[in-house]
Structure formats: C-alpha cells, structure tokens
Design a protein around this motif. Structure first.
Motif, mmCIF file in Angstrom:
data_model
loop_
_atom_site.group_PDB
_atom_site.id
_atom_site.type_symbol
_atom_site.label_atom_id
_atom_site.label_comp_id
_atom_site.label_asym_id
_atom_site.label_seq_id
_atom_site.Cartn_x
_atom_site.Cartn_y
_atom_site.Cartn_z
ATOM 1 N N ASP A 68 51.395 44.987 44.681
ATOM 2 C CA ASP A 68 51.360 43.884 45.658
ATOM 3 C C ASP A 68 52.690 43.830 46.422
ATOM 4 O O ASP A 68 52.713 43.640 47.640
ATOM 5 C CB ASP A 68 51.150 42.533 44.960
ATOM 6 C CG ASP A 68 49.737 42.379 44.403
ATOM 7 O OD1 ASP A 68 48.801 42.972 44.970
ATOM 8 O OD2 ASP A 68 49.572 41.658 43.397
ATOM 9 N N LYS A 107 47.789 37.005 49.249
ATOM 10 C CA LYS A 107 47.416 36.627 47.881
ATOM 11 C C LYS A 107 47.663 37.817 46.969
ATOM 12 O O LYS A 107 47.575 38.963 47.416
ATOM 13 C CB LYS A 107 45.921 36.289 47.849
ATOM 14 C CG LYS A 107 45.629 34.843 48.181
ATOM 15 C CD LYS A 107 44.217 34.508 47.728
ATOM 16 C CE LYS A 107 43.985 33.016 47.785
ATOM 17 N NZ LYS A 107 42.620 32.671 47.417
ATOM 18 N N SER A 155 46.706 40.494 44.006
ATOM 19 C CA SER A 155 45.417 41.089 43.609
ATOM 20 C C SER A 155 44.858 40.331 42.415
ATOM 21 O O SER A 155 43.654 40.238 42.237
ATOM 22 C CB SER A 155 45.547 42.564 43.254
ATOM 23 O OG SER A 155 46.691 43.138 43.770
ATOM 24 N N GLN A 190 44.933 37.141 41.916
ATOM 25 C CA GLN A 190 44.209 35.945 42.357
ATOM 26 C C GLN A 190 42.776 36.250 42.777
ATOM 27 O O GLN A 190 41.905 35.420 42.652
ATOM 28 C CB GLN A 190 44.962 35.261 43.510
ATOM 29 C CG GLN A 190 46.181 34.484 43.038
ATOM 30 C CD GLN A 190 47.100 34.103 44.191
ATOM 31 O OE1 GLN A 190 47.702 34.964 44.823
ATOM 32 N NE2 GLN A 190 47.214 32.815 44.463
ATOM 33 N N SER A 191 42.554 37.480 43.275
ATOM 34 C CA SER A 191 41.211 37.784 43.751
ATOM 35 C C SER A 191 40.306 38.357 42.648
ATOM 36 O O SER A 191 39.125 38.572 42.888
ATOM 37 C CB SER A 191 41.269 38.717 44.952
ATOM 38 O OG SER A 191 42.073 39.823 44.657
ATOM 39 N N GLN A 192 40.869 38.633 41.480
ATOM 40 C CA GLN A 192 39.987 39.078 40.376
ATOM 41 C C GLN A 192 40.449 38.476 39.054
ATOM 42 O O GLN A 192 40.514 39.157 38.033
ATOM 43 C CB GLN A 192 39.904 40.598 40.296
ATOM 44 C CG GLN A 192 41.211 41.295 40.527
ATOM 45 C CD GLN A 192 41.056 42.815 40.481
ATOM 46 O OE1 GLN A 192 40.132 43.353 39.873
ATOM 47 N NE2 GLN A 192 41.956 43.514 41.112
ATOM 48 N N LYS A 193 40.728 37.198 39.138
ATOM 49 C CA LYS A 193 41.322 36.471 38.034
ATOM 50 C C LYS A 193 40.503 36.559 36.747
ATOM 51 O O LYS A 193 41.035 36.837 35.677
ATOM 52 C CB LYS A 193 41.481 35.008 38.460
ATOM 53 C CG LYS A 193 42.371 34.185 37.578
ATOM 54 C CD LYS A 193 42.661 32.854 38.242
ATOM 55 C CE LYS A 193 43.498 31.945 37.390
ATOM 56 N NZ LYS A 193 43.117 31.859 35.984
#
Ligand SMILES: Nc1ncnc2c1ncn2[C@@H]1O[C@H](COP(=O)(O)OP(=O)(O)O)[C@@H](O)[C@H]1O
Ligand SMILES: [Mg+2]
Length: 265
Positions: free
Chosen positions: A205, A238, A240, A242-245
C-alpha cells in the motif's frame, strides 16, 4: 522491518556459505524457511533479497506449471525441476504462494497429493546446498505436514508494519525513486503517522501511495513530489486491508492460533 527474520537469515547465511567448515562442527546444511502472513507485507520481496544476500542464484519453482496431462508426467516434471536445482547448487529454490499450488490436496486431487508427497520426501532427504524459501498468504488450507518441524527449519509470519516500519518503508520507497535521497521537505515519519494502526496499511500500500503521488507531481508540471502530494494521496487511499477485512481477519486469527514466530520485533 522484519528484524527477527533478517537476523535469522544472516545466521543461516553463515552456515550456508561455509558448508565444509560447518559440517566439521557437526552443523547441518540449512533446509530452508517458510514465510507466511498478510499480503503485501514483504514475503516475495524477502525471498528475492535472500538470494542477493546469500550471493547465490534464485530459482523459482512454479508447481502449477509442473502439472502435465499424462499419467506420471507431473512427477517426472518435478524430478526434472529438482535435477535443475541440484545442478545449480548452491542456490535458493523459491516457491511463491505455495498454498495455491497444493490447493487441490484432500479434495480428490490425486496428482497434487503425489506431487506433495514427492516434494516433502525430497525436502526431508536433501543434503545439497539448496535453500528452499516458501511463501504463503493463507495457511488455513495448507496441509499440517508443511508446518511440521523437520521440513522447514523455521516458519515466520509477517504482519502489517507498525509506525516505525511504515516510516522506514516510506523512506526506502521514496529514496529508491529519487536518486537515493529523500525529496526536499518530505517527512516520512509524519506520513507514517497519518496511516492509522487499525487500518493496517501494508508495505505494498505504501509503495503504491508513493508511486501515485510521484505520478501526480509529474503530470502536474514535471515537478518533484512534495509532502503535500503524498498527504493528499494518503487521504484518498484506503488500505487493501480495509477492502477485504473479513477475509484477512480470519487469516490473522489462524496465524495467532498457530503461534508462528513473528518476523518483526
Ligand atoms: N517490509 C517492506 N519493506 C519495504 N518494502 C516493502 C515491504 N513490504 C512490502 N514492500 C513493498 O511492497 C511490494 C510487495 O511486497 P511483496 O513482497 O510482493 O508482498 P507479499 O508479502 O504479498 O509477497 C514490495 O515489492 C515492496 O515494494
Ligand atoms: Mg507475494
């Protein structure tokens, strides 16, 4: 970051690069290391660095591509691959995302099961100067035999970087792209502090934040990146995680339950 792992590898290098002397002291050739954990946190990067640090070639074994359509073909392909590695000693044999290669295990994947057995036997019996580095993101479906002692010398887990590590990663990623020095006025510590611990930003990130900010500065008049560019990209990016918590939380839990050694201090 990854200080524990780096220290461990330095110790192994001392043995790997002096096999004769080590053997006369009764020390075995190191077999290899397994690195598991969160995506984008330096597993593949470390595998490549080991080759550079040890000063030996890096061979990458792609197990998926060994699969042949004829009976016995896959096993023969693995034997061939191992012969190539044996002929290239000393070397690093890197198997990236090993959990994907052996994903078919236990679900009727006969060839996969045979390959897996063949590989484990080879690993256990090998005496040659081949240092096996395997990486895995998700270990929940990995056969327990892999994690058992005697295959790999040690297993490490990488986690999302803490603030100090984030600062170091910002610094290294910025310097790498700016003639080995920080762009004027850029403060990696302040950038690292903008990323909150609970958002779990990965090294990957951070790399993409740096790249994005530099591209933006270039498009905006071919200028050098500034602290402000970086801050603005951070505000709009965001992690990564946060998008596949949900998925990653499960993986973290699994890692915790196994008690695998942390790569970082
Ligand atoms: N600890 C780190 N130090 C420096 N850069 C890092 C670190 N972790 C990740 N990166 C950056 O992110 C990129 C992707 O990391 P990678 O090693 O491919 O992650 P993975 O753990 O998924 O294999 C690296 O090439 C590097 O640029
Ligand atoms: Mg990787």
């Amino acid at each position: 970051g990854l200080e524990n792992l780096k220290e461990y590898l330095q110790n192994n290098k001392a043995v790997f690069n002096n096999p004769g002397i080590a053997a006369s002291h009764g020390i075995d050739m190191p077999a290899g290391v397994m690195i598991v954990g969160m995506p984008g946190c330096g597993k593949s990067l470390t595998a490549k660095c080991i080759s550079k640090e040890f000063g030996v070639p890096l061979l990458r074994l792609d197990i998926g591509r060994l699969m042949g359509k004829y009976v016995g073909e896959s096993e023969e392909n693995l034997r061939k691959a191992i012969r190539v590695a044996e002929a290239t000693t000393p070397c690093i044999l890197w198997i990236d995302e090993i959990e994907k290669a052996f994903a078919g295990l236990g679900s009727g994947g006969e060839v996969t099961t045979r390959l897996f057995g063949q590989f484990l036997t080879w690993m256990q019996e090998k005496k040659s100067a081949i240092y096996v580095v395997a990486t895995a993101n998700d270990i929940s479906n990995l056969p327990p035999e892999f994690l058992r002692r005697g295959r790999f010398d040690e297993i490490f887990q990488v986690r999302f970087p803490n603030i100090k590590e984030r600062e170091a990663i910002f610094k290294i990623q910025l310097e790498k792209r700016n003639g080995k020095r920080l762009p004027d006025g850029v403060d990696p510590h302040a950038l690292a502090a903008m990323l909150k611990d609970q958002d779990n930003y990965s090294g990957a990130d951070i790399e993409s934040i740096v790249k994005e900010a530099m591209k933006r500065a270039f498009v905006d008049g071919q200028r050098k990146v500034t602290q402000q560019d970086l801050q603005e990209i951070i505000r709009n990016t965001k992690s990564s995680y946060q998008s596949q918590k949900e998925k990653l939380d499960k993986m973290l839990e699994k890692l915790n339950s196994l008690g695998v050694k942390p790569a970082s201090r």
